[in-house]
Write an enzyme that holds these catalytic residues in place. Structure first.
Site, PDB file in Angstrom:
ATOM      1  N   GLU A 183     170.070  41.169  11.325  1.00  0.00           N
ATOM      2  CA  GLU A 183     170.148  41.795  12.543  1.00  0.00           C
ATOM      3  C   GLU A 183     169.931  43.169  12.480  1.00  0.00           C
ATOM      4  O   GLU A 183     170.715  43.906  12.121  1.00  0.00           O
ATOM      5  CB  GLU A 183     171.227  41.559  13.433  1.00  0.00           C
ATOM      6  N   CYS A 190     173.027  42.813  21.427  1.00  0.00           N
ATOM      7  CA  CYS A 190     172.990  41.587  20.612  1.00  0.00           C
ATOM      8  C   CYS A 190     172.246  40.360  21.066  1.00  0.00           C
ATOM      9  O   CYS A 190     171.825  39.610  20.089  1.00  0.00           O
ATOM     10  CB  CYS A 190     174.547  41.140  20.734  1.00  0.00           C
TER      11      CYS A 190
END
Length: 472
Positions: free
Chosen positions: A375, A279
């Site tokens: 992402e 992340c």
């Protein structure tokens, strides 16, 4: 301590429980089933919640020192089984064995350091007429929902803080990577009193059952922003406390005075560690136009030296994308980028079987390209030119996410002035991804809600109670 590395059970009330239904866990490097994980039913969850709630009063009444001592024993027991756990982690997650061993070691470190945190009664006022104390009291039963990219380490962001503060626990691993977590649950059952630490694996139905269960007082979740929103919505029905560590689209800003040769290696791994499935990896790389071409050349030169392969092969440095769903998502992102005529600076090599995607670098795509705005959570990263610092700050902040960011250059005062303006929970200067159990970690905007790590994170597992005494 672990009876068998081939049999997997739930841990409920200190006992290993088999289930009628199981799911096959796939090695993403070979697409072969490496084990069968139990699928917990609603009844299994009810039993775990009942056990955790029954164990809560006695566990909460123990001192910090007593709870800390058992957490340290737990850490040592995991360390004693490091080799077996790391091998199992590589089989189910795909990462190279050396990285799996590092993850187990980091998990042990996180447990030990977190066990040192303390919360004590604070005196807020003491006068002739009034005495006021602030206490931190545990919430009750905590559900810890853990992702598939770092299933062991990220579990330890939650487990020691929940237990140390006096809560009891239900740990739920991802259906893609449940096996190592189940084995750690077995270890926990030999350390903690019955009912304090429970482990449930299952299919996609188990998570919503946990977040909606009225007997669970808090959920700590690491995963996607989309799922985090669903958890918050579910928790709102009975005001269940939540900590959400969610997605990121972190910007790395390369200043023109940077020493390219010195930073290429750490920046590469800051982009592609765990095959991009982190992340806080750098996912948008902004390079000053004066050094852009040289930076790209050096990055490609280093990328050519990195081997992608089966995590059990000693030479492998990057493994596969962990699961078929994510693999298809990243492949589709690359396919669309090519269809839209984006320029690819580099596409490496990777095995053709398994969920492997080579290291992929996109050369200065438009700001609205999906590879920039989304992402990817895979080994594809865009490099982007910028000219002014005001411009790059605005572009870096042009995202729904705000987890982390990094700045690379020799002028530390300039780097810090840019860092002050980035809308993220953490900004690293001349490093990336450095986390510590003693430092608060959390995201801004849609990257999260609440704090993990440090005493601040410990407080997230407690209620504040004020006791006032009228001395008149």
């Amino acid at each position: 301590m672990i009876k068998s590395m081939d049999e997997f059970t739930l841990t409920i009330n200190g006992k290993q429980i088999e289930t009628k239904e199981t799911i096959g866990v796939i090695n993403p490097a070979t697409e072969e089933i490496v084990g069968h994980a139990p699928v917990a039913s609603k009844n299994d969850l009810d039993l775990a919640v009942k056990a955790a709630r029954s164990a809560f009063p006695k566990w909460a009444s123990r001192s910090f020192e007593e709870r800390s001592e058992l957490i340290l024993q737990f850490a040592n027991a995991i360390s004693e089984n490091q080799k077996e756990l790391a091998s199992l982690l590589t089989l189910e997650q795909g990462k190279p064995l050396s990285f799996a061993e590092r993850e187990i070691n980091m998990a042990v470190y996180w447990l030990k350091e977190s066990a040192n945190h303390r919360l004590s009664t604070e005196v807020l006022e003491e006068s002739e007429t009034t005495y006021i104390e602030k206490h931190y009291t545990p919430l009750g039963v905590v559900g810890a929902i853990v992702p598939w990219n770092f299933p062991v380490l990220l579990a330890m962001f939650k487990i020691p803080l929940a237990l140390l503060s006096g809560n009891t626990l239900i740990v739920k691993p991802s259906p893609y990577t449940p096996l190592t977590t189940l084995k750690i649950g077995e270890i926990a059952s030999t350390i903690f009193p019955d009912g304090v630490y429970n482990t449930l694996s299952g299919d996609d139905a188990l998570g919503p059952m946990i977040t909606g269960h009225p007997g669970i007082d808090k959920v700590s979740f690491t995963g996607s922003t989309a799922t985090g929103k669903k958890i918050m919505e579910s928790a709102a029905k009975n005001l269940k406390r939540v900590t959400l560590e969610l997605g990121g689209n972190d910007a790395a800003i390369i200043l023109p005075d940077v020493s390219i040769d010195e930073v290429i290696q750490p920046i590469f791994w800051g982009m592609f560690l765990n095959s991009g499935q982190v992340c806080i990896n750098a996912k948008r790389i902004f390079v000053h136009h004066d050094i852009y071409d040289k930076f790209v050349d050096k990055l490609i030169e280093y990328a050519k030296t990195v081997r992608v392969g089966n995590g059990l092969e000693p030479a492998s440095q990057l493994g596969p994308v962990q699961n078929l769903v994510q693999y298809k998502k990243v492949k589709n992102l690359i396919k669309e980028a090519k269809q839209n005529g984006l320029k690819f600076a580099f596409e490496g090599e990777a095995p053709r079987s398994g969920y492997f995607i080579p290291v992929t670098i996109v050369d200065n795509p438009p700001e609205n390209a999906r590879v920039v705005t989304e992402e990817a959570f895979g080994p594809i990263v865009p490099l982007l030119k910028y000219q002014s610092y005001e411009e790059v700050i605005e572009r870096a902040n042009r995202s729904q996410y705000g987890l982390g960011g990094s700045i690379w250059g020799k002028d530390i005062e300039l780097a810090k002035s840019i860092a002050d303006k980035l809308e993220t929970g953490t900004v690293w200067i001349n490093e990336i991804g450095a986390l510590s159990p003693t430092i608060p970690f959390g995201g801004h905007k849609q990257s999260g809600y609440g704090i993990e790590g440090s005493v601040e994170g410990l407080k997230e597992y407690t209620n504040t109670k004020i006791i006032r005494i009228n001395k008149r």
